[in-house]
Design a protein around this motif. Structure first.
Motif, short mmCIF file in Angstrom:
data_model
loop_
_atom_site.label_atom_id
_atom_site.label_comp_id
_atom_site.label_asym_id
_atom_site.label_seq_id
_atom_site.Cartn_x
_atom_site.Cartn_y
_atom_site.Cartn_z
N PHE A 125 6.83 -8.76 -1.34
CA PHE A 125 7.28 -9.01 -2.70
C PHE A 125 8.50 -9.93 -2.67
N PRO A 126 8.47 -11.06 -3.37
CA PRO A 126 9.59 -12.00 -3.32
C PRO A 126 10.92 -11.33 -3.68
N GLY A 127 11.91 -11.52 -2.81
CA GLY A 127 13.22 -10.93 -3.04
C GLY A 127 13.38 -9.54 -2.47
N MET A 128 12.27 -8.91 -2.01
CA MET A 128 12.34 -7.56 -1.45
C MET A 128 11.91 -7.55 0.02
N GLU A 129 12.05 -8.69 0.67
CA GLU A 129 11.65 -8.78 2.07
C GLU A 129 12.38 -7.77 2.96
N HIS A 130 13.62 -7.45 2.60
CA HIS A 130 14.41 -6.52 3.42
C HIS A 130 13.84 -5.10 3.40
N ALA A 131 13.07 -4.78 2.35
CA ALA A 131 12.50 -3.44 2.23
C ALA A 131 10.99 -3.43 2.48
N CYS A 134 4.72 -4.01 4.36
CA CYS A 134 3.36 -4.19 3.86
C CYS A 134 2.38 -4.43 5.00
N PRO A 135 1.34 -3.60 5.12
CA PRO A 135 0.33 -3.83 6.15
C PRO A 135 -0.61 -4.95 5.74
N ASP A 136 -1.40 -5.42 6.69
CA ASP A 136 -2.43 -6.40 6.35
C ASP A 136 -3.40 -5.75 5.38
N PRO A 137 -3.58 -6.29 4.18
CA PRO A 137 -4.37 -5.61 3.15
C PRO A 137 -5.86 -5.52 3.45
N LEU A 138 -6.34 -6.25 4.45
CA LEU A 138 -7.76 -6.24 4.76
C LEU A 138 -8.09 -5.36 5.97
N LEU A 253 2.45 -1.85 -4.02
CA LEU A 253 3.38 -2.69 -4.78
C LEU A 253 4.79 -2.11 -4.81
N GLY A 254 4.92 -0.84 -5.15
CA GLY A 254 6.22 -0.25 -5.42
C GLY A 254 6.82 0.60 -4.33
N ASN A 255 6.06 0.91 -3.28
CA ASN A 255 6.59 1.70 -2.16
C ASN A 255 6.75 0.86 -0.90
N LYS A 256 5.72 0.09 -0.59
CA LYS A 256 5.76 -0.76 0.61
C LYS A 256 6.22 -2.18 0.28
N TRP A 257 6.39 -2.49 -0.99
CA TRP A 257 6.84 -3.79 -1.46
C TRP A 257 5.94 -4.93 -0.99
N CYS A 258 4.64 -4.68 -1.13
CA CYS A 258 3.67 -5.75 -0.94
C CYS A 258 3.73 -6.69 -2.15
N PRO A 260 2.24 -9.07 -5.20
CA PRO A 260 1.08 -8.88 -6.07
C PRO A 260 -0.22 -9.37 -5.44
N ASP A 261 -0.15 -10.48 -4.69
CA ASP A 261 -1.36 -11.00 -4.04
C ASP A 261 -1.86 -10.04 -2.97
N ALA A 262 -0.95 -9.53 -2.14
CA ALA A 262 -1.36 -8.60 -1.09
C ALA A 262 -1.95 -7.34 -1.70
N THR A 263 -1.35 -6.86 -2.79
CA THR A 263 -1.86 -5.67 -3.46
C THR A 263 -3.27 -5.91 -4.01
N LEU A 264 -3.46 -7.07 -4.64
CA LEU A 264 -4.78 -7.42 -5.15
C LEU A 264 -5.82 -7.50 -4.04
N LEU A 265 -5.46 -8.13 -2.95
CA LEU A 265 -6.37 -8.22 -1.81
C LEU A 265 -6.78 -6.83 -1.34
N GLY A 266 -5.82 -5.92 -1.28
CA GLY A 266 -6.11 -4.56 -0.82
C GLY A 266 -7.07 -3.82 -1.76
N ILE A 267 -6.84 -3.96 -3.07
CA ILE A 267 -7.72 -3.30 -4.05
C ILE A 267 -9.13 -3.86 -3.94
N LEU A 268 -9.24 -5.17 -3.89
CA LEU A 268 -10.56 -5.79 -3.84
C LEU A 268 -11.27 -5.52 -2.52
N ARG A 269 -10.49 -5.34 -1.44
CA ARG A 269 -11.11 -4.98 -0.16
C ARG A 269 -11.77 -3.61 -0.25
#
Length: 392
Positions: A125-131, A134-138, A253-258, A260-269
């Motif tokens: 998530f932009p600006g939250m790189e320090h926290a 995020c795993p590979d969503p696929l 999105l809100g715990n691992k700070w992935c 929005p794109d990574a989150t979408l990829l995970g849902i669609l996977r």
């Protein structure tokens, strides 16, 4: 056209959800910065217009001069700020959230997701790189190191394999889905203790409902955790419901700070996995729920802290984008439907998702994320109505 007529809806900053990027895999970072810059500039423009209208009303001559002067000033200010932060971080700091970068509406299979994944320079998530963690969503990931997770995953597998009789719906998800059972990680949860009554009355024929359903959720799960579960026993050959109902993604999105794109990829996977294993089954993607860090439940407000590392950006803009592309994706699939009942959880009159005064009703979401007993009842009623349309 008067300045008032030019008032900009935030959605216009990304072209009404259209595929507004001509993507070049070698220029991902450049595109990301350009899109974030566009979002920042457009939203500054919107706020300037509101300010000018408040001061001068419809006096177009005077307001036009002020608007032009203020625009120059703020563009110079943005340039100075950008010397210290990229536009994604700047947008987050200003409380405007992060946007989806790629177009997911035309995805047809797992290979399509893999191609999109290669275009992302970062999963964070932009600006939250320090926290960000995020795993590979696929790639499927278990949570066996987490206390109680292995046991509830085993329980879910056993309940799925042991189910006998007609099965209309299987609900897959995280804590919100597990909440139907009144538990969290398999343990009784005080604020959820009566939810099982709602589930029994709406989703078991013996309990007076119209449909038989099975709820397979685990608190804290990511999209990748659910993917692992689907590949490791929670989708046995013995169950073949009329509908698979998916609600997942908020923890990415809100715990691992992935992003929005990574989150979408995970849902669609996850959806593509079910499509692959049950190609003729109907899949319903439930919209990602609203959530808020604000003590009053305002979805546009983040959590501010003197220590920047502890500040949290609002997620509503990201959630709107994610849900938009889930809907677009569903419209291009033969056996996939999108279901959005987010409007039921707001305390004020809901007109559209871009309203500036959207506040989550605490009586329906006790922590501004998880439904309360009343929230589950209302959400359950909406699900039943949707099932009536799909299966009736």
């Amino acid at each position: 056209m008067s300045i008032k007529d030019q008032e900009l809806d935030p959605l216009a900053a990304v072209g009404e959800g259209k595929n507004y990027t001509s993507y070049d895999a070698e220029k991902t970072k450049t595109h990301r910065n350009a899109i974030n810059a566009l979002c920042v500039v457009r939203q500054v423009r919107q706020r300037l217009l509101h300010l000018v209208i408040m001061v001068f009303g419809n006096d177009s001559r005077r307001s036009g001069k002020l608007y032009f002067s203020l625009a120059l000033f703020f563009l110079l200010l943005l340039k100075l700020l950008y010397e210290k932060h990229d536009y994604g971080h700047l947008s987050m700091k200003l409380g405007w959230g992060a946007r989806v970068v790629l177009d997911y509406s035309k995805v047809q299979n797992i290979n399509g997701l893999e191609s999109l994944r290669k275009r992302l320079d970062s999963l964070c998530f932009p600006g939250m790189e320090h926290a960000c963690d995020c795993p590979d969503p696929l790639t499927p990931t278990d949570r066996l190191a987490r206390r109680h997770w292995e046991q509830i995953a085993r329980d879910n597998r056993e309940r799925a394999m042991a189910y006998k009789g007609n099965l209309d719906v299987v609900f897959y998800g995280d804590s919100i889905t597990e909440g139907w059972l009144g538990t969290s990680l398999g343990l009784p949860h005080g604020k959820k203790k009566n939810n099982q009554q709602v589930f029994k009355s709406k989703f078991t024929v013996d309990g007076g409902g119209k449909y038989n359903a099975l709820a397979l959720g685990i608190s804290g799960d990511l999209t990748t955790s659910l993917l692992w579960r689907l590949q490791n026993g929670e989708l046995p050959e013995s169950i073949n419901p009329r509908v698979f109902w998916i609600l997942i993604g908020t923890n990415d999105l809100g715990n691992k700070w992935c992003s929005p794109d990574a989150t979408l990829l995970g849902i669609l996977r996850v959806v593509e996995e079910i499509k692959q294993q049950r190609p003729e089954s109907l899949i319903v993607i439930n919209s990602v729920f609203p959530r808020s860090w604000d003590h009053g439940g305002n979805v546009w407000k983040g959590k501010q802290n003197k220590n920047d590392a502890l500040s949290l950006p609002p997620l509503w803009t990201s959630i709107i984008d994610i849900n938009h592309y889930l809907k677009m994706y569903s419209e291009n699939q033969e056996h996939v439907q999108f279901f959005d009942a987010n409007n039921i959880f707001f305390s004020n009159h809901f007109e559209n998702e871009w309203q500036k005064d959207l506040v989550i009703d605490k009586s329906l979401m006790y922590d501004f994320l998880h439904p309360s007993f009343e929230g589950y009842k209302i959400w359950g009623d909406r699900i039943v109505k949707e099932l009536d349309k799909l299966l009736g």
